[in-house]
Design an enzyme around this catalytic site. Structure first.
Site, PDB file in Angstrom:
ATOM      1  N   TYR A  41     -11.689  -2.447   2.766  1.00 22.08           N
ATOM      2  CA  TYR A  41     -12.762  -1.453   2.348  1.00 22.08           C
ATOM      3  C   TYR A  41     -14.035  -1.849   3.070  1.00 22.08           C
ATOM      4  CZ  TYR A  41      -9.589   1.140  -0.647  1.00 22.08           C
ATOM      5  OH  TYR A  41      -8.573   1.739  -1.247  1.00 22.08           O
ATOM      6  N   ASP A  93      -4.298  -3.194   0.280  1.00 24.57           N
ATOM      7  CA  ASP A  93      -5.743  -3.519   0.171  1.00 24.57           C
ATOM      8  C   ASP A  93      -5.995  -4.918   0.371  1.00 24.57           C
ATOM      9  OD1 ASP A  93      -8.333  -4.155  -1.021  1.00 24.57           O
ATOM     10  OD2 ASP A  93      -7.838  -3.288  -2.956  1.00 24.57           O
ATOM     11  N   ARG A 113       3.154   0.019   2.036  1.00 21.23           N
ATOM     12  CA  ARG A 113       2.727   1.128   2.629  1.00 21.23           C
ATOM     13  C   ARG A 113       1.359   1.163   2.668  1.00 21.23           C
ATOM     14  NH1 ARG A 113      -0.024   4.845  -0.284  1.00 21.23           N
ATOM     15  NH2 ARG A 113       0.366   4.533  -2.436  1.00 21.23           N
ATOM     16  N   SER A 114       0.684   0.637   1.750  1.00 22.50           N
ATOM     17  CA  SER A 114      -0.781   0.542   1.481  1.00 22.50           C
ATOM     18  C   SER A 114      -1.543  -0.676   1.051  1.00 22.50           C
ATOM     19  CB  SER A 114      -1.355   1.881   0.559  1.00 22.50           C
ATOM     20  OG  SER A 114      -2.623   1.583   0.398  1.00 22.50           O
ATOM     21  N   CYS A 140       2.097   1.184  -3.867  1.00 23.12           N
ATOM     22  CA  CYS A 140       1.480   0.783  -2.837  1.00 23.12           C
ATOM     23  C   CYS A 140       2.968  -0.117  -2.195  1.00 23.12           C
ATOM     24  CB  CYS A 140       0.389  -0.242  -2.849  1.00 23.12           C
ATOM     25  SG  CYS A 140      -0.889   1.048  -3.437  1.00 23.12           S
ATOM     26  N   ASN A 173      -0.130  -9.578  -4.407  1.00 21.22           N
ATOM     27  CA  ASN A 173       1.205  -9.062  -3.911  1.00 21.22           C
ATOM     28  C   ASN A 173       2.101 -10.369  -3.270  1.00 21.22           C
ATOM     29  OD1 ASN A 173      -0.543  -6.279  -2.576  1.00 21.22           O
ATOM     30  ND2 ASN A 173       0.804  -6.294  -4.688  1.00 21.22           N
ATOM     31  N   ARG A 201      23.841  -6.062   3.128  1.00 23.06           N
ATOM     32  CA  ARG A 201      22.604  -5.591   3.649  1.00 23.06           C
ATOM     33  C   ARG A 201      22.131  -4.605   2.849  1.00 23.06           C
ATOM     34  NH1 ARG A 201      25.766  -6.484   8.503  1.00 23.06           N
ATOM     35  NH2 ARG A 201      26.588  -4.474   8.459  1.00 23.06           N
ATOM     36  N   ARG A 202      22.365  -4.534   1.544  1.00 24.35           N
ATOM     37  CA  ARG A 202      21.925  -3.306   0.718  1.00 24.35           C
ATOM     38  C   ARG A 202      21.436  -3.920  -0.542  1.00 24.35           C
ATOM     39  NH1 ARG A 202      27.708   0.286   0.697  1.00 24.35           N
ATOM     40  NH2 ARG A 202      27.578   0.572   3.151  1.00 24.35           N
TER      41      ARG A 202
END
Length: 264
Positions: free
Chosen positions: A209, A169, A166-167, A146, A177, A126-127
């Site tokens: 945005y 767009d 984390r962020s 991000c 991504n 699990r690593r």
């Protein structure tokens, strides 16, 4: 892709309007997840055409451990131009953290090499994790990561990947991504002798945005087409041995691209 259009619609209808670092303003939700079965086709948007060349070269650039945009510019990719300094440098961004994380003894940790070795030698671990978020160096980066952490999982002869972003767009970044990490999953699966499983995309601050609203509405009015398939040359067995010519997207049909401004 229905999963992506559902995300767009959810943020438009349920999101909160907030300020942001760029001063543009966003509508966002906190916490959202999409899942893509990679056996059903390659997850790339069909409701607007994506520049696949940029996606592939950026991923290869990450895997090279490079942090200067020279390689990208040589291959017609401009997606990092806004953040590079006058010499093309970005600081210790993704490539540096993936391939050369500083170790306490003065050496460096190659997280990608360790990842592949770990999947081969201990698939049930699990690593199988790679992190691009290095608190000691984040202030030196032109843009903090991000898409900051991903984990692999092996079951039933298949390799799956979960990304934490984390962020996010949603209009400009997330489509890249999705395809980038789906491709990375397929590449790792090939070199470790497994079939691709699922790509799970978990978003933290998922935002649209304010100056992307019209583009989002246009995209939501379009109907998704069948997904294409990604063909990878089967003889490549080294994760660092892939080149652009090793990939071929079969049957990609998409609506016209939709331009939108980048918030820097």
């Amino acid at each position: 892709m229905k999963q992506y259009l559902d995300l767009l619609n959810h943020v438009m209808e349920k999101g909160s309007d907030r300020g942001d670092r760029t001063g543009t303003g966003t509508r966002s939700v906190f916490g959202y997840q999409m899942r893509f079965d990679l056996e059903e086709g390659f997850p790339v948007l069909t409701t607007k055409k994506l520049h696949l060349r940029s996606i592939i070269h950026e991923l290869l650039w990450f895997l090279k451990g490079e942090t200067n945009i020279r390689y990208l510019k040589e291959n017609g990719v401009s997606i990092w131009d806004e953040w590079a300094d006058e010499n093309g440098d970005l600081g210790p961004v993704y490539g540096a953290q993936w391939r050369s994380w500083p170790a306490p003894d003065g050496g460096h940790i190659d997280q990608i090499a360790n990842l592949v070795k770990g999947i081969v030698n201990n698939p049930n671990s699990r690593r199988h994790i790679v992190s691009a978020w290095n608190p000691a160096e984040v202030d030196e980066m032109a843009l903090p990561p991000c898409h900051c952490l991903f984990q692999f999982y092996v079951a039933d002869g298949k390799l799956s990947c979960q990304l934490y972003q984390r962020s996010a767009d949603i209009f400009l970044g997330v489509p890249f991504n999705i395809s980038s990490y789906a491709l990375l999953t397929m590449m790792v699966a090939q070199v470790v002798g497994l079939k691709p499983g699922d790509f799970v995309h978990t978003l933290g601050d998922a935002h649209l945005y304010h100056n992307h609203f019209d583009q989002a509405k246009l995209q939501l009015a379009r109907r998704p087409k069948p997904l294409p398939f990604m063909r990878i040359k089967p003889d490549v067995k080294d994760i660092f041995g892939f080149t652009f010519d090793d990939f071929e997207l079969i049957g990609y049909e998409a609506d016209a691209s939709i331009k939108a401004p980048i918030a820097v």
